[in-house]
Scaffold this motif. Structure first.
Motif, PDB file in Angstrom:
ATOM      1  N   MET A   1      26.491  61.171  55.785  1.00 20.31           N
ATOM      2  CA  MET A   1      27.401  60.032  55.933  1.00 20.31           C
ATOM      3  C   MET A   1      27.755  59.496  54.547  1.00 20.31           C
ATOM      4  N   ASN A   2      29.052  59.261  54.290  1.00 21.03           N
ATOM      5  CA  ASN A   2      29.489  58.740  53.009  1.00 21.03           C
ATOM      6  C   ASN A   2      29.146  57.262  52.892  1.00 21.03           C
ATOM      7  N   PRO A   3      28.779  56.798  51.678  1.00 22.40           N
ATOM      8  CA  PRO A   3      28.503  55.370  51.501  1.00 22.40           C
ATOM      9  C   PRO A   3      29.770  54.570  51.714  1.00 22.40           C
ATOM     10  N   PRO A   4      29.631  53.307  52.162  1.00 27.82           N
ATOM     11  CA  PRO A   4      30.819  52.485  52.395  1.00 27.82           C
ATOM     12  C   PRO A   4      31.589  52.256  51.099  1.00 27.82           C
ATOM     13  N   THR A   5      32.909  52.219  51.202  1.00 24.65           N
ATOM     14  CA  THR A   5      33.753  51.979  50.033  1.00 24.65           C
ATOM     15  C   THR A   5      33.637  50.520  49.608  1.00 24.65           C
ATOM     16  N   ARG A   6      33.396  50.319  48.318  1.00 26.09           N
ATOM     17  CA  ARG A   6      33.319  48.957  47.793  1.00 26.09           C
ATOM     18  C   ARG A   6      34.674  48.549  47.236  1.00 26.09           C
ATOM     19  N   HIS A   7      35.083  47.346  47.564  1.00 28.17           N
ATOM     20  CA  HIS A   7      36.384  46.855  47.131  1.00 28.17           C
ATOM     21  C   HIS A   7      36.200  45.781  46.070  1.00 28.17           C
ATOM     22  N   ALA A   8      37.226  45.632  45.233  1.00 24.24           N
ATOM     23  CA  ALA A   8      37.190  44.605  44.192  1.00 24.24           C
ATOM     24  C   ALA A   8      37.065  43.225  44.831  1.00 24.24           C
ATOM     25  N   VAL A   9      36.163  42.424  44.288  1.00 25.45           N
ATOM     26  CA  VAL A   9      35.965  41.050  44.750  1.00 25.45           C
ATOM     27  C   VAL A   9      36.781  40.130  43.855  1.00 25.45           C
ATOM     28  N   PRO A  10      37.643  39.275  44.404  1.00 19.45           N
ATOM     29  CA  PRO A  10      38.441  38.377  43.557  1.00 19.45           C
ATOM     30  C   PRO A  10      37.541  37.494  42.698  1.00 19.45           C
ATOM     31  N   PRO A  11      37.817  37.404  41.392  1.00 21.30           N
ATOM     32  CA  PRO A  11      36.995  36.549  40.529  1.00 21.30           C
ATOM     33  C   PRO A  11      37.111  35.078  40.911  1.00 21.30           C
ATOM     34  N   THR A  12      36.053  34.320  40.600  1.00 21.88           N
ATOM     35  CA  THR A  12      36.073  32.870  40.769  1.00 21.88           C
ATOM     36  C   THR A  12      35.787  32.229  39.410  1.00 21.88           C
ATOM     37  N   PHE A  13      36.102  30.932  39.289  1.00 23.04           N
ATOM     38  CA  PHE A  13      35.981  30.276  37.992  1.00 23.04           C
ATOM     39  C   PHE A  13      35.505  28.832  38.134  1.00 23.04           C
ATOM     40  N   ASP A  14      34.699  28.413  37.167  1.00 24.68           N
ATOM     41  CA  ASP A  14      34.405  27.000  36.936  1.00 24.68           C
ATOM     42  C   ASP A  14      35.056  26.623  35.610  1.00 24.68           C
ATOM     43  N   VAL A  15      35.846  25.561  35.594  1.00 20.09           N
ATOM     44  CA  VAL A  15      36.544  25.144  34.378  1.00 20.09           C
ATOM     45  C   VAL A  15      36.026  23.770  33.964  1.00 20.09           C
ATOM     46  N   HIS A  16      35.354  23.721  32.818  1.00 21.05           N
ATOM     47  CA  HIS A  16      34.788  22.465  32.322  1.00 21.05           C
ATOM     48  C   HIS A  16      35.583  21.869  31.165  1.00 21.05           C
ATOM     49  N   LEU A  17      36.575  22.614  30.665  1.00 18.38           N
ATOM     50  CA  LEU A  17      37.403  22.136  29.558  1.00 18.38           C
ATOM     51  C   LEU A  17      38.823  21.958  30.062  1.00 18.38           C
ATOM     52  N   HIS A  18      39.374  20.787  29.823  1.00 20.49           N
ATOM     53  CA  HIS A  18      40.682  20.484  30.372  1.00 20.49           C
ATOM     54  C   HIS A  18      41.593  19.869  29.309  1.00 20.49           C
ATOM     55  N   GLY A  19      42.890  20.025  29.529  1.00 23.09           N
ATOM     56  CA  GLY A  19      43.892  19.322  28.741  1.00 23.09           C
ATOM     57  C   GLY A  19      43.781  19.557  27.252  1.00 23.09           C
ATOM     58  N   ASP A  20      43.718  18.458  26.520  1.00 26.24           N
ATOM     59  CA  ASP A  20      43.771  18.519  25.062  1.00 26.24           C
ATOM     60  C   ASP A  20      42.383  18.508  24.424  1.00 26.24           C
ATOM     61  N   TRP A  21      41.377  19.035  25.136  1.00 25.57           N
ATOM     62  CA  TRP A  21      40.009  18.986  24.610  1.00 25.57           C
ATOM     63  C   TRP A  21      39.914  19.625  23.234  1.00 25.57           C
ATOM     64  N   ARG A  22      40.647  20.744  23.025  1.00 20.33           N
ATOM     65  CA  ARG A  22      40.536  21.472  21.761  1.00 20.33           C
ATOM     66  C   ARG A  22      41.025  20.615  20.599  1.00 20.33           C
ATOM     67  N   VAL A  23      42.179  19.973  20.769  1.00 20.52           N
ATOM     68  CA  VAL A  23      42.721  19.140  19.699  1.00 20.52           C
ATOM     69  C   VAL A  23      41.819  17.945  19.449  1.00 20.52           C
ATOM     70  N   ARG A  24      41.312  17.333  20.520  1.00 17.70           N
ATOM     71  CA  ARG A  24      40.415  16.185  20.353  1.00 17.70           C
ATOM     72  C   ARG A  24      39.141  16.579  19.609  1.00 17.70           C
ATOM     73  N   ALA A  25      38.586  17.747  19.961  1.00 24.41           N
ATOM     74  CA  ALA A  25      37.379  18.211  19.280  1.00 24.41           C
ATOM     75  C   ALA A  25      37.663  18.518  17.814  1.00 24.41           C
ATOM     76  N   LEU A  26      38.821  19.109  17.528  1.00 29.40           N
ATOM     77  CA  LEU A  26      39.184  19.415  16.147  1.00 29.40           C
ATOM     78  C   LEU A  26      39.376  18.136  15.339  1.00 29.40           C
ATOM     79  N   ILE A  27      40.033  17.143  15.913  1.00 29.18           N
ATOM     80  CA  ILE A  27      40.224  15.866  15.222  1.00 29.18           C
ATOM     81  C   ILE A  27      38.878  15.242  14.880  1.00 29.18           C
ATOM     82  N   ASP A  28      37.971  15.203  15.855  1.00 22.24           N
ATOM     83  CA  ASP A  28      36.650  14.610  15.609  1.00 22.24           C
ATOM     84  C   ASP A  28      35.929  15.334  14.478  1.00 22.24           C
TER      85      ASP A  28
END
Length: 330
Positions: free
Chosen positions: A1-28
Motif C-alpha cells: 500500500m502506498n503512503p498517503p500523499t502529503r499536501h502543502a499546509v498553508p503557512p500561518t503567522f504571528d505579527v508583533h511589529l506594526h506600522g512605523d515601528w522601524r522608523v520609531r526604533a531608528l529614531i530612538d
C-alpha cells in the motif's frame, strides 16, 4: 500500500511589529547612539535592501569564510542533530530566506519527526515569501512565521513539543557582552526541559585572516558599512556626505573581536531632520557600526553556563574556522 500523499499546509503567522515601528526604533537609537561618546549604532540598520545585497556579495568573497564553513557543518551534521534532539519543532531566529536551515529541515524531514517550522524575522515580506516556498517544499509541515524582534518577542515564540531554537550565522558575535548575557538568559527562560539551543559561533583565528575578511581588497565591506549613512539619509532625511567618511575594520585583542567603524575625515555637522537632532563629528572621530566577536570553545561554554545552559555537542568545520554547538538547560 502506498503512503498517503502529503499536501502543502498553508503557512500561518504571528505579527508583533506594526506600522512605523522601524522608523520609531531608528529614531530612538539615533537620538541615544549618535549623541553618546563614543558614537554607536546597532548593526540591524545595515540590512536594508541594498545592504542585504552587499552582504550577500561579502559571503561569496574568497576572504570571507564564515558562511561556507557553517554550511559545511550543517550539511555534515544535520542528520546527527535531528537524531540527537528528536525534535518536532525547529525555530530559526533571524531566518530571512531560511537558506541556512534547509539542510536541517531536510534532515528532520527524513527523520520523520518534524511537524512545525517557526521562522522568526523582522521582515514580514521576506518571511511570507520564504514560508510559501518552504510549505511547498515540505508537504505536511506546518510553517508558522513570527514577525518580531527577538530582543522583545522571544517569549512569544511557541515552545511546546520538542523544539530546537536555532541562532546561526555567527550573529551572536554582533552582541556586546552584556547583550549576550541578557540574550542567553532570555533563551534559558524560553527553553523547556525538552528544548535544545543550536548556536553558530565564529572562532578565534590568526589576525591576518580576520582582517582580510573585514577589509576585503574589493571594498565590498566598505560599501556595506558606508551604506548605513544612505539608510539614515533616506529614512530620517539626514544629510550625511558619504565622501566625508571612511570604513575602518580593526582588531580588538582585549575583547577578541573585529570592530567595524566609520571614521569622519573632517570636522562636520550632520542634520538628521527625522530625529530632530544635529550631530557634530570631529576629524578622525568614529561611529561604531558593528562588532564581530570571535570565541573559544571554553569562552562560549562559560557564557552559556552562566545563563544556566550546558553544551552537549560542539562541531567545527574541517578548517576549524567556525563552530556549531547544541546546548540544553541545566
Amino acid at each position: 500500500m502506498n503512503p498517503p500523499t502529503r499536501h502543502a499546509v498553508p503557512p500561518t503567522f504571528d505579527v508583533h511589529l506594526h506600522g512605523d515601528w522601524r522608523v520609531r526604533a531608528l529614531i530612538d537609537e539615533v537620538r541615544s547612539g549618535l549623541t553618546a561618546s563614543p558614537k554607536q549604532l546597532t548593526p540591524r540598520w545595515l540590512y536594508d535592501d541594498r545592504g542585504s545585497e552587499l552582504f550577500d556579495e561579502i559571503t561569496r568573497l574568497p576572504e570571507y569564510y564564515p558562511t561556507e564553513a557553517e554550511r559545511e557543518i550543517l550539511l555534515t551534521r544535520a542528520g546527527e542533530i535531528a537524531e540527537r534532539t528528536g525534535a518536532d519543532t525547529l525555530v530559526e531566529l533571524g531566518s530571512g530566506t531560511s537558506d541556512k536551515t534547509r539542510a536541517l529541515l531536510d534532515a528532520f524531514d527524513e527523520a520523520g519527526r518534524l511537524r512545525r517550522f517557526v521562522p522568526f524575522d523582522v521582515s514580514e515580506q521576506t518571511l511570507k515569501y520564504a514560508a510559501a516556498i518552504l510549505a511547498e517544499r515540505h508537504p505536511g509541515l506546518h510553517v508558522h512565521g513570527v514577525v518580531g524582534d527577538f530582543h522583545e518577542h522571544l517569549a512569544d515564540v511557541p515552545n511546546d513539543g520538542v523544539p530546537v531554537l536555532a541562532f546561526l550565522g555567527s550573529t551572536i558575535g554582533n552582541f556586546y557582552p552584556d547583550e549576550r548575557a541578557r540574550f542567553f538568559g532570555e533563551v534559558a527562560d524560553w527553553m523547556t526541559d525538552d528544548a535544545w539551543f543550536l548556536l553558530g559561533v565564529d572562532l578565534v583565528k590568526p589576525i591576518d585572516r580576520l582582517m582580510a575578511a573585514y577589509n576585503d581588497p574589493a571594498g565590498i565591506t566598505a560599501q556595506f558599512t558606508l551604506n548605513l549613512l544612505n539608510v539614515l539619509n533616506r529614512e530620517l532625511a539626514a544629510d550625511f556626505d558619504l565622501s566625508g567618511f571612511e570604513h575602518v575594520g580593526m582588531w580588538d585583542p582585549n575583547h577578541t573581536r573585529v570592530d567595524l567603524r566609520l571614521r569622519s575625515l573632517r570636522e562636520q555637522s550632520v542634520a538628521i531632520i527625522g530625529a530632530e537632532v544635529d550631530v557634530e563629528f570631529g576629524e578622525g572621530e568614529e561611529l561604531r557600526v558593528e562588532i564581530s566577536t570571535k570565541f573559544t570553545r571554553e569562552q562560549i561554554g562559560a557564557e552559556l553556563a552562566a545563563a544556566g545552559l550546558v553544551v552537549e555537542e560542539f562541531w567545527t568545520d574541517t578548517a576549524g574556522d567556525v563552530g556549531v554547538l547544541l546546548a540544553r538547560r541545566t
